[in-house]
Design a protein around this motif. Structure first.
Motif, PDB file in Angstrom:
ATOM      1  N   THR A  47       0.839  -1.201   0.000  1.00 49.64           N
ATOM      2  CA  THR A  47       0.000   0.000   0.000  1.00 49.64           C
ATOM      3  C   THR A  47       0.873   1.250   0.000  1.00 49.64           C
ATOM      4  OG1 THR A  47       0.017   0.239   2.404  1.00 49.64           O
ATOM      5  CG2 THR A  47      -1.711  -1.169   1.466  1.00 49.64           C
ATOM      6  N   LEU A  48       0.260   2.357  -0.419  1.00 49.35           N
ATOM      7  CA  LEU A  48       0.997   3.617  -0.458  1.00 49.35           C
ATOM      8  C   LEU A  48       1.511   3.998   0.927  1.00 49.35           C
ATOM      9  CD1 LEU A  48      -0.866   6.120  -2.814  1.00 49.35           C
ATOM     10  CD2 LEU A  48       1.364   5.042  -3.118  1.00 49.35           C
ATOM     11  N   ALA A  49       0.649   3.776   1.938  1.00 50.36           N
ATOM     12  CA  ALA A  49       1.028   4.137   3.305  1.00 50.36           C
ATOM     13  C   ALA A  49       2.266   3.354   3.735  1.00 50.36           C
ATOM     14  CB  ALA A  49      -0.129   3.860   4.257  1.00 50.36           C
ATOM     15  N   GLU A  50       2.227   2.062   3.424  1.00 53.27           N
ATOM     16  CA  GLU A  50       3.372   1.226   3.783  1.00 53.27           C
ATOM     17  C   GLU A  50       4.639   1.702   3.081  1.00 53.27           C
ATOM     18  OE1 GLU A  50       3.564  -3.224   3.389  1.00 53.27           O
ATOM     19  OE2 GLU A  50       1.454  -3.012   3.979  1.00 53.27           O
ATOM     20  N   GLN A  51       4.435   2.078   1.807  1.00 52.13           N
ATOM     21  CA  GLN A  51       5.617   2.484   1.050  1.00 52.13           C
ATOM     22  C   GLN A  51       6.188   3.795   1.581  1.00 52.13           C
ATOM     23  OE1 GLN A  51       5.570   1.697  -3.013  1.00 52.13           O
ATOM     24  NE2 GLN A  51       7.384   2.897  -3.484  1.00 52.13           N
TER      25      GLN A  51
ATOM     26  N   GLY B 296       9.557   2.701   2.592  1.00 54.77           N
ATOM     27  CA  GLY B 296      10.326   2.930   1.372  1.00 54.77           C
ATOM     28  C   GLY B 296      10.259   1.736   0.447  1.00 54.77           C
ATOM     29  N   GLY B 297      10.636   1.937  -0.814  1.00 57.38           N
ATOM     30  CA  GLY B 297      10.624   0.835  -1.789  1.00 57.38           C
ATOM     31  C   GLY B 297      11.919   0.043  -1.737  1.00 57.38           C
TER      32      GLY B 297
ATOM     33  N   GLY C 238      11.076   6.317   0.623  1.00 59.97           N
ATOM     34  CA  GLY C 238       9.622   6.478   0.554  1.00 59.97           C
ATOM     35  C   GLY C 238       9.162   7.820   0.036  1.00 59.97           C
ATOM     36  N   GLN C 239      10.077   8.598  -0.543  1.00 61.91           N
ATOM     37  CA  GLN C 239       9.660   9.888  -1.112  1.00 61.91           C
ATOM     38  C   GLN C 239       9.060   9.721  -2.503  1.00 61.91           C
ATOM     39  OE1 GLN C 239      12.695  13.123  -1.045  1.00 61.91           O
ATOM     40  NE2 GLN C 239      13.811  11.664   0.213  1.00 61.91           N
ATOM     41  N   LEU C 240       9.583   8.734  -3.235  1.00 66.40           N
ATOM     42  CA  LEU C 240       9.139   8.543  -4.614  1.00 66.40           C
ATOM     43  C   LEU C 240       8.253   7.311  -4.701  1.00 66.40           C
ATOM     44  CD1 LEU C 240       9.421   9.322  -7.653  1.00 66.40           C
ATOM     45  CD2 LEU C 240      11.413   7.818  -7.735  1.00 66.40           C
ATOM     46  N   MET C 241       7.012   7.525  -5.175  1.00 62.71           N
ATOM     47  CA  MET C 241       6.090   6.388  -5.299  1.00 62.71           C
ATOM     48  C   MET C 241       6.230   5.766  -6.689  1.00 62.71           C
ATOM     49  SD  MET C 241       4.558   6.157  -2.431  1.00 62.71           S
ATOM     50  CE  MET C 241       5.790   6.935  -1.436  1.00 62.71           C
ATOM     51  N   CYS C 242       5.798   4.514  -6.776  1.00 62.14           N
ATOM     52  CA  CYS C 242       5.992   3.768  -8.029  1.00 62.14           C
ATOM     53  C   CYS C 242       5.299   4.427  -9.222  1.00 62.14           C
ATOM     54  CB  CYS C 242       5.515   2.339  -7.881  1.00 62.14           C
ATOM     55  SG  CYS C 242       6.509   1.421  -6.699  1.00 62.14           S
ATOM     56  N   GLY C 243       4.093   4.961  -9.018  1.00 52.36           N
ATOM     57  CA  GLY C 243       3.356   5.548 -10.139  1.00 52.36           C
ATOM     58  C   GLY C 243       4.159   6.659 -10.796  1.00 52.36           C
ATOM     59  N   GLN C 244       4.682   7.545  -9.947  1.00 54.03           N
ATOM     60  CA  GLN C 244       5.471   8.661 -10.446  1.00 54.03           C
ATOM     61  C   GLN C 244       6.744   8.163 -11.129  1.00 54.03           C
ATOM     62  OE1 GLN C 244       4.676  11.725 -10.673  1.00 54.03           O
ATOM     63  NE2 GLN C 244       6.671  12.493 -11.367  1.00 54.03           N
TER      64      GLN C 244
END
Ligand code: TRP
Length: 416
Positions: free
Chosen positions: A340-344, A348-349, A381-387
């Motif tokens: 989930t986004l929150a977890e990420q 972090g990824g 965790g600053q950069l999400m996968c979608g971006q």
């Protein structure tokens, strides 16, 4: 005993075991010799080698060397082939004489690719190489008579048990498959016959190591002499040299002693004697081969994880694909993100496990600082996968578009 099978569709190899069992050396031990360390070595893509010290020495000392690799034209070239192409181009820029073989005999014998398709795909590979800046010679195996003659010569030094031990060949293996193996051996030695004997580096994926081992053996067996440093003297031994050739070595070194089958030389450097012996060998119709060197790179993972291969269309991108398909494939890729986004945001990824990060690391981000920033932003965790996917898709698209343009512009260089 681990077996490496060059034709397996899937294999997971334990790198450390592979290195220790097969005697591949870690690339780290040659980096100090190179005047400029390429990013594919710095970034852990090329991880191992055989005998690359002599190539690094040639680069440093500006001595002649050859660089050869081959591509099997059983499908369109794609992102998975880029690494080895870049390695070739880099080595040519470092002073190597470039050679590319299109392994149409192998594609036809092992993959059942028609000659027509071999020709079509082969030309695409060559276009990619020229687009990336390759300079040198290229050929199709099936159309190179000198190569085929060399393959025949090599075949006199290989028997069935050796093929069985190296490749696991059985009584079911077709003769064509075996011929394609000996053709590859000839490929690897070809630059030394076409130009002159010199150290030759063959950049490949680890799956190709069996061919390298076999070729190093054949190169040695086709020599007339061995030269050994015995501390207080150099011993030149005839393996199958004509008696006059041994006499010629003796004559080149006044004061040397000639025995039955060998000449002992004092007061000369081993490298010097080796070079002289090679000349003598050539003048008596021998090959004077240097055993080929190799580098081993890890494979870029498929976009969905697993293997990148043209037989799994979603796993890779070829250069002829339309923009929308390219973007779609990147957007659908597997990532190292969390559930989930929150977890990420919190944890972090995991860039090292992410096919897209690795695509950036292999090919899309040249600047080291930019790559490090990407890694940190993902991990923190600053950069999400979608971006990140969107940004990566943009990079891939501009790369593919540029490739296509360049490929069109170099078409005239492809002779067949
Ligand atoms: N066997 C290689 C492959 O499957 C192609 C190849 C043919 C090759 N000849 C070569 C690779 C010589 C390196 C050197 O892709």
């Amino acid at each position: 005993m681990v077996e490496i099978n060059p034709w397996a569709s899937q294999q997971s190899l334990d790198i450390d075991r592979l290195f220790s069992e097969f005697g591949i050396e870690p690339i780290g031990n040659v980096l100090d010799i190179l005047p400029e360390v390429p990013s594919f070595m710095k970034r852990g893509i090329v991880i191992g080698h055989r005998d690359y010290t002599q190539i690094a020495g040639c680069i440093r000392d500006r001595k002649p060397f050859h660089i050869l690799t081959g591509f099997m034209p059983s499908g369109h070239p794609h992102l998975g082939h880029l690494m080895v192409m870049k390695e070739v181009v880099w080595h040519v820029r470092q002073g190597g004489t470039g050679y590319i073989t299109i392994a149409d005999r192998e594609a036809h014998a092992v993959r059942d690719t028609s000659w027509e398709k071999c020709s079509e795909y082969g030309k695409e590979y060559l276009a990619c190489l020229y687009a990336l800046g390759f300079e040198g010679k290229t050929y199709f195996q099936s159309r190179n008579d000198r190569l085929k003659d060399l393959a025949f010569e090599c075949s006199t030094k290989v028997n069935y048990s050796e093929l069985q031990a190296i490749y696991g060949f059985s009584s079911e293996t077709s003769l064509g498959h075996m011929l394609s193996v000996i053709t590859q051996v000839a490929d690897i030695l070809y630059p030394q016959v076409d130009s002159y004997p010199a150290p030759t580096v063959v950049p490949v994926g680890i799956d190709q190591d069996p061919h390298i081992r076999l070729t190093r053996g054949v190169a040695h067996k086709l020599r007339m002499f061995t030269v050994e440093d015995r501390g207080d003297h150099i011993s030149v031994r005839s393996k199958n040299a004509p008696p006059e050739a041994l006499e010629a070595v003796h004559a080149r070194y006044p004061g040397s002693r000639k025995y039955e089958g060998h000449v002992d030389i004092q007061g000369s450097a081993c490298a010097d004697v080796s070079a002289t012996v090679r000349q003598v060998e050539l003048s008596f119709g021998g090959f004077g081969f240097f055993a080929p060197s190799s580098t081993y790179h890890v494979f870029i993972p498929g976009l969905q994880g697993g293997k990148m291969s043209s037989s799994i269309p979603e796993s890779t991108i070829s250069f002829a694909e339309p923009d929308e398909v390219v973007r779609k494939k990147v957007m659908a890729a597997l990532t190292g993100g969390r559930a989930t986004l929150a977890e990420q945001r919190e944890q972090g990824g995991e860039p090292e496990k992410c096919p897209l990060f690795l695509l950036n690391l292999f090919h899309m981000v040249e600047d080291d600082r930019e790559l490090e920033e990407l890694r940190m932003k993902c991990r923190s965790g600053q950069l999400m996968c979608g971006q990140c996917k969107k940004e990566t898709a943009d990079r891939v698209l501009s790369f593919v578009r540029e490739m296509r343009e360049k490929m069109a512009a170099v078409e005239h260089l492809i002779e067949v």
